[in-house]
Structures are given as structure tokens and as C-alpha cells.
Enzyme design. Structure first.
Site, PDB file in Angstrom:
ATOM      1  N   CYS A   1      -2.834  -3.740   8.697  1.00 31.56           N
ATOM      2  CA  CYS A   1      -2.360  -2.389   9.005  1.00 31.56           C
ATOM      3  C   CYS A   1      -1.790  -2.297  10.414  1.00 31.56           C
ATOM      4  O   CYS A   1      -1.052  -1.367  10.719  1.00 31.56           O
ATOM      5  CB  CYS A   1      -3.494  -1.374   8.861  1.00 31.56           C
TER       6      CYS A   1
ATOM      7  N   CYS B   1       0.814  -1.223   0.000  1.00 30.48           N
ATOM      8  CA  CYS B   1       0.000   0.000   0.000  1.00 30.48           C
ATOM      9  C   CYS B   1       0.843   1.267   0.000  1.00 30.48           C
ATOM     10  O   CYS B   1       0.319   2.363  -0.198  1.00 30.48           O
ATOM     11  CB  CYS B   1      -0.936   0.018   1.201  1.00 30.48           C
TER      12      CYS B   1
HETATM   13 FE1  FES Z   1      -1.438   0.405   4.328  1.00 27.51          FE
HETATM   14 FE2  FES Z   1      -3.334   0.307   6.152  1.00 27.51          FE
HETATM   15  S1  FES Z   1      -3.592   0.321   3.986  1.00 27.51           S
HETATM   16  S2  FES Z   1      -1.202   0.168   6.453  1.00 27.51           S
END
Ligand code: FES
Length: 121
Positions: free
Chosen positions: A113, A42
Site C-alpha cells: 500500500c 485492490c
Molecule cells: Fe489497496 Fe492498501 S489495499 S492500497
């Protein structure tokens, strides 16, 4: 039908909206330990710094700087509260699950996360 998998607890929302122990300026924070990690999937990143009483081996203070999502911010804020005043050995054993439990849970698709700050610490 509403997708309740995305519902955050009040505790998560509070830590996201009012994050504790956020690092304002790395240059002026006299830390003893520095950790930085990220999630390549991400692109989120986290810096976590601690002050340690070396004689007692206790974390006396900590700060963090997020470049991440709401769940990463909330879990890191909670972790910063959990480890302040904690012996280093005990802090080392904290798991992402412990942090999520302290917050009253996270949506299943956001559990990953909670790993980012654990690794930074
Ligand atoms: Fe990357 Fe939550 S989407 S840490």
C-alpha cells in the site's frame, strides 16, 4: 493467539485519522505537477499534485486525494509532509521503504500500500 501482524503504529493511526495535506478541490488548486495511479488488485486510486518553485526546483506545497485503505492514506499523508520543502531530485529518490520507516513500520501484508503514492508522486 492474537495476530500481531495487523497492529499499526501510533504514527500510522495518527496519519490515518488526521491525514495531512488532503486535496479538497482539484479545480481550485493551482498545481505544477499532477500524478495519478492505482492498484489494480485492490482498486485503490491516488491523486498527488505538487507546486514547484521552478527556479529552486523545490516542492513548495503538495496535496493528495485518496481512494484507498488506511495504510495508503497514512503513507500518503506522511509522504506529503516529507516532500514539502524538498528538492525535486531528492523527492524523486524517496522509496516506499523510506515512507514506511518514517511511520515506524507497517504490517507486512500492507507494505504494498505504500507503493501507490510513491508512484503518483
Ligand atoms: Fe489497496 Fe492498501 S489495499 S492500497
Amino acid at each position: 493467539m492474537e495476530d500481531l501482524n495487523w497492529v499499526y503504529t501510533e504514527n500510522v493511526k495518527d496519519h490515518f485519522m488526521n491525514p495531512r495535506n488532503v486535496l479538497e478541490d482539484l479545480e481550485s488548486y493551482d498545481y505544477d505537477g499532477f500524478g495519478k495511479t492505482g492498484n489494480v488488485k485492490c482498486g485503490d486510486e491516488m491523486i498527488f499534485v505538487i507546486k514547484v518553485d521552478s527556479e529552486k526546483q523545490i516542492i513548495t506545497d503538495c496535496k493528495w486525494k485518496p481512494y484507498g485503505c488506511a495504510s495508503a492514506i497514512a503513507t500518503t499523508s506522511k509522504l506529503s509532509e516529507m516532500v514539502t520543502g524538498m528538492p525535486l531530485k531528492e523527492a524523486y529518490r524517496i522509496s516506499p521503504r523510506d515512507i514506511v520507516d518514517e511511520l515506524g513500520g507497517l504490517p507486512d501484508n500492507k507494505i504494498h500500500c505504500s507503493v501507490i503514492e510513491d508512484k503518483a508522486l
